[in-house]
Structures are given as structure tokens and as C-alpha cells.
Design an enzyme around this catalytic site. Structure first.
Site, PDB file in Angstrom:
ATOM      1  N   GLU A 176       7.143 -10.126  92.915  1.00 10.84           N
ATOM      2  CA  GLU A 176       8.001  -9.977  92.253  1.00 10.84           C
ATOM      3  C   GLU A 176       9.011  -9.274  92.936  1.00 10.84           C
ATOM      4  OE1 GLU A 176       7.714  -6.766  91.273  1.00 10.84           O
ATOM      5  OE2 GLU A 176       6.421  -6.846  92.329  1.00 10.84           O
ATOM      6  N   GLU A 319       5.986  -7.556  95.698  1.00 11.66           N
ATOM      7  CA  GLU A 319       6.801  -8.569  96.573  1.00 11.66           C
ATOM      8  C   GLU A 319       6.012  -9.542  96.765  1.00 11.66           C
ATOM      9  OE1 GLU A 319       8.307  -7.631 100.385  1.00 11.66           O
ATOM     10  OE2 GLU A 319       9.194  -5.617  99.820  1.00 11.66           O
TER      11      GLU A 319
END
Length: 351
Positions: A176, A319
Site C-alpha cells: 500500500e 509498500e
């Protein structure tokens, strides 16, 4: 239409294949080692068998899905970084320069970045554009999004997994990007895991203790203002969650419906896993907890979902970085199943 697709996806999520799990257990116990001596690798092997229905599934084609969205609550000064970093980092992902890209290349995985709610107009040949709205609203003043928008973002995640599955991908990792998303994740933890807000709120991207106390106050105000229903995960997601978090809920549910393992990254991804687990507990056996984040509250959050982290590396980047590292452990578990000698084949006496 979105509600119907969500219901249909949930209905397709089945319990793991018990016969495959038992076959994996028998095979593991017949390998040249004391029973259970490979610990979590054996757990992963059994879980992979139960998910796929195969003793040694081919999970070599795998994708990291990075969902991106902005948060209106950043107006309250909860992050060390400005919201402009979200679109800037999206382009970094797309050009292959972020940490998750580096680690994915090492793991022979492909990174796909999805714009589900970035507060900017983005254009790139590799971007998957599934924007529901331009960022969430400031949840201290109103609901972060409408319930139908939360469902639309979940569907964006499901659609992304289905699209990649049709291209041959069989294992997924969650990632994300969204400045302010640890604030939304802490709020979800407080409501859905009944976690004290002081324990759910951490330092995020690197704020100091004074800013953390302010962040605690912001989460309190958001919950008091919106009064999310703890018995309704989607209501809670809409009121105090995030678009990229909702997208990851869809990734998890979509992977489970297709009988694919999904490796859950850190604090934000685990908040999405919490929501997915509340929507249907049948999704949990398809998840692998990757790592224990350095972010405060992540351990309690994983316990609330029912996950155990594979590694502990003091990471807090997000991430999908921790999830990508765990592709290697899945590979190791499956290689053990494929290549390790049995007592009979090696001519070794069994205890």
C-alpha cells in the site's frame, strides 16, 4: 451490482482442503528429519496444500499488489510527510525505484500499482487505474467515504486479483501507499479489534511522541464523530478507513475466492486483513502473516486476525516489503516438499 459481486465473491470462499493438508502432513513426516523440526516451513507447506488442494503447487508466478490512496485526515497534521508524497511514490513504484520493486525483483515477483483513491490525476502506461474517489474525506469531520464507495474500492481489489489470475498469477502479496494510512488503520484496530487507541496508534512514518499524542486525539475524535458499528466491518471501513485499505480487503477476498495464497504485509495491510476476517472468517486460512512490524500495535492486530508472523525484521516501511521477503520462505517450504528425500528413498532408519 457491486454488492452482488461482493456477495458472490464471499460465497466462493471455501474452507481449506482437509485431505490435502493431511496428505502434506503425511509427506512431511516421512521426510528425513524429526517430525515438525522445520517449524514454520512445515506450517507453510501444509497451508499451501490446503489452499490449493495440491501437495506441491506451482506458486512461482506471483504478484505484489500495491494499492494507493490519499487520506483527508492528513489535514489534521498526523503524518511527518505531506500528502503530495502519495502520487510521487506511485510514480516511483511504476518506474521500479522503490524498496518493494527491488525486493520483488530478487523474489522474481511482479509489482502492480493500483490507483484506487489518490488525490491527483495520474497517467502512466503501467498504472492500473481504478479510482473510486480523490482521497477520503477528513474523518474527524465526516465519514471517510460512503459505504458504497468502500464497497467499490473492495471490488477494485477483487477485480485486480481476478485480472492477474487470468494472466497466470497464483500467489499474491499486499502492499500500500497512502500518507496518513496508519491513522486510519489505528482507528480500524480500535473499533474492530477492540484495541485501546493509545496502543493502536504508533509513530507511523516517524513522528515524535508529541505528534503521536495528537494522533491519538485525532483517532478519538474520528471515532466519536462517526460512531462506526463494530459489528459491521464495511460500515467501520467506510467511516474511519481508507480507499487503499478497502482495495486490499478486496485483494484478500479475491485471492481466497480463487484459492490462492495471499501474503499480508505490515500494519496497514493487517488492518485490511482484519476487515476481511470480519467480513468472512473463511478468508483467514488463505492469509500468511509476513512479518511483525515495528509499528506499535501490530502484534495485537495480527493476533486479532489470527495470524502469526513468519519473520521479525524491525521493518515499518509498508509498500509490501515484508510480504515480498516471505515469498522466499514459501519457495523454501515447497522445495522441501518436492526435493527432500524420504526415509525410504534415502535408506535412512525411521525412529
Amino acid at each position: 451490482m457491486n454488492d452482488q459481486k461482493l456477495t458472490a465473491t464471499i460465497d466462493r470462499i471455501l474452507l481449506p482442503d482437509r485431505e490435502a493438508i493431511e496428505a502434506a502432513e503425511r509427506h512431511l513426516n516421512n521426510l528425513t528429519k524429526p517430525p515438525g523440526s522445520l517449524g514454520k516451513l512445515e506450517d507453510i507447506a501444509r497451508q499451501a496444500a490446503g489452499i490449493t488442494g495440491e501437495l506441491t503447487p506451482d506458486l512461482s508466478t506471483r504478484a505484489v499488489i500495491v494499492m494507493a490512496g490519499d487520506h483527508g485526515v492528513c489535514e489534521e497534521g498526523v503524518s511527518a510527510f505531506p500528502s503530495e508524497v502519495t502520487p510521487q511514490m506511485v510514480y516511483n513504484f511504476l518506474s521500479g525505484g522503490a524498496a518493494v520493486n527491488v525486493l520483488a525483483r530478487q523474489a522474481n515477483a511482479d509489482v502492480f500499482c493500483v490507483d484506487v483513491g489518490v488525490n491527483a490525476d495520474l497517467s502512466h502506461s503501467k498504472l492500473l487505474g481504478r479510482k473510486v474517489r480523490y482521497g477520503t474525506a477528513n474523518m474527524t469531520r465526516e465519514s471517510a467515504m460512503k459505504k458504497e464507495e468502500a464497497v467499490a474500492a473492495i471490488i477494485a481489489g477483487i477485480d485486480t486479483v481476478e485480472e492477474l489470475y487470468n494472466q497466470g498469477y497464483r500467489m499474491f502479496a499486499t502492499g500500500e501507499m497512502g500518507i496518513g494510512n496508519t491513522t486510519a488503520s489505528a482507528a480500524l484496530c480500535a473499533v474492530l479489534a477492540n484495541m485501546p487507541i493509545e496502543e493502536a496508534v504508533g509513530l507511523g512514518t516517524g513522528i515524535d511522541e508529541a505528534r503521536r499524542q495528537h494522533k491519538i486525539n485525532v483517532v478519538n475524535r474520528a471515532i466519536d464523530r462517526n460512531r462506526p458499528d463494530s459489528a459491521d466491518a464495511i460500515d467501520t471501513l467506510a467511516k474511519v478507513g481508507g480507499l487503499e485499505i478497502a482495495g486490499l480487503v478486496g485483494v484478500i477476498l479475491g485471492a481466497a475466492a480463487l484459492r490462492c495464497p495471499v501474503i499480508v504485509d505490515g500494519f496497514i495491510s493487517s488492518a485490511a486483513a482484519l476487515v476481511a476476517s470480519k467480513i468472512t472468517p473463511r478468508s483467514v486460512p488463505y492469509m500468511l502473516g509476513s512479518h511483525l512490524s515495528h509499528e506499535q500495535g501490530h502484534g495485537q492486530l495480527l493476533q486479532a486476525v489470527g495470524l502469526s508472523p513468519i519473520i521479525h525484521m524491525d521493518m515499518r516501511l509498508g509498500e509490501g516489503t515484508g510480504a515480498v521477503l516471505c515469498f522466499h520462505f514459501v519457495d523454501a517450504a515447497l522445495l522441501i516438499m518436492r526435493e527432500m528425500a524420504t526415509f525410504e528413498s534415502a535408506g535412512v532408519s525411521q525412529g
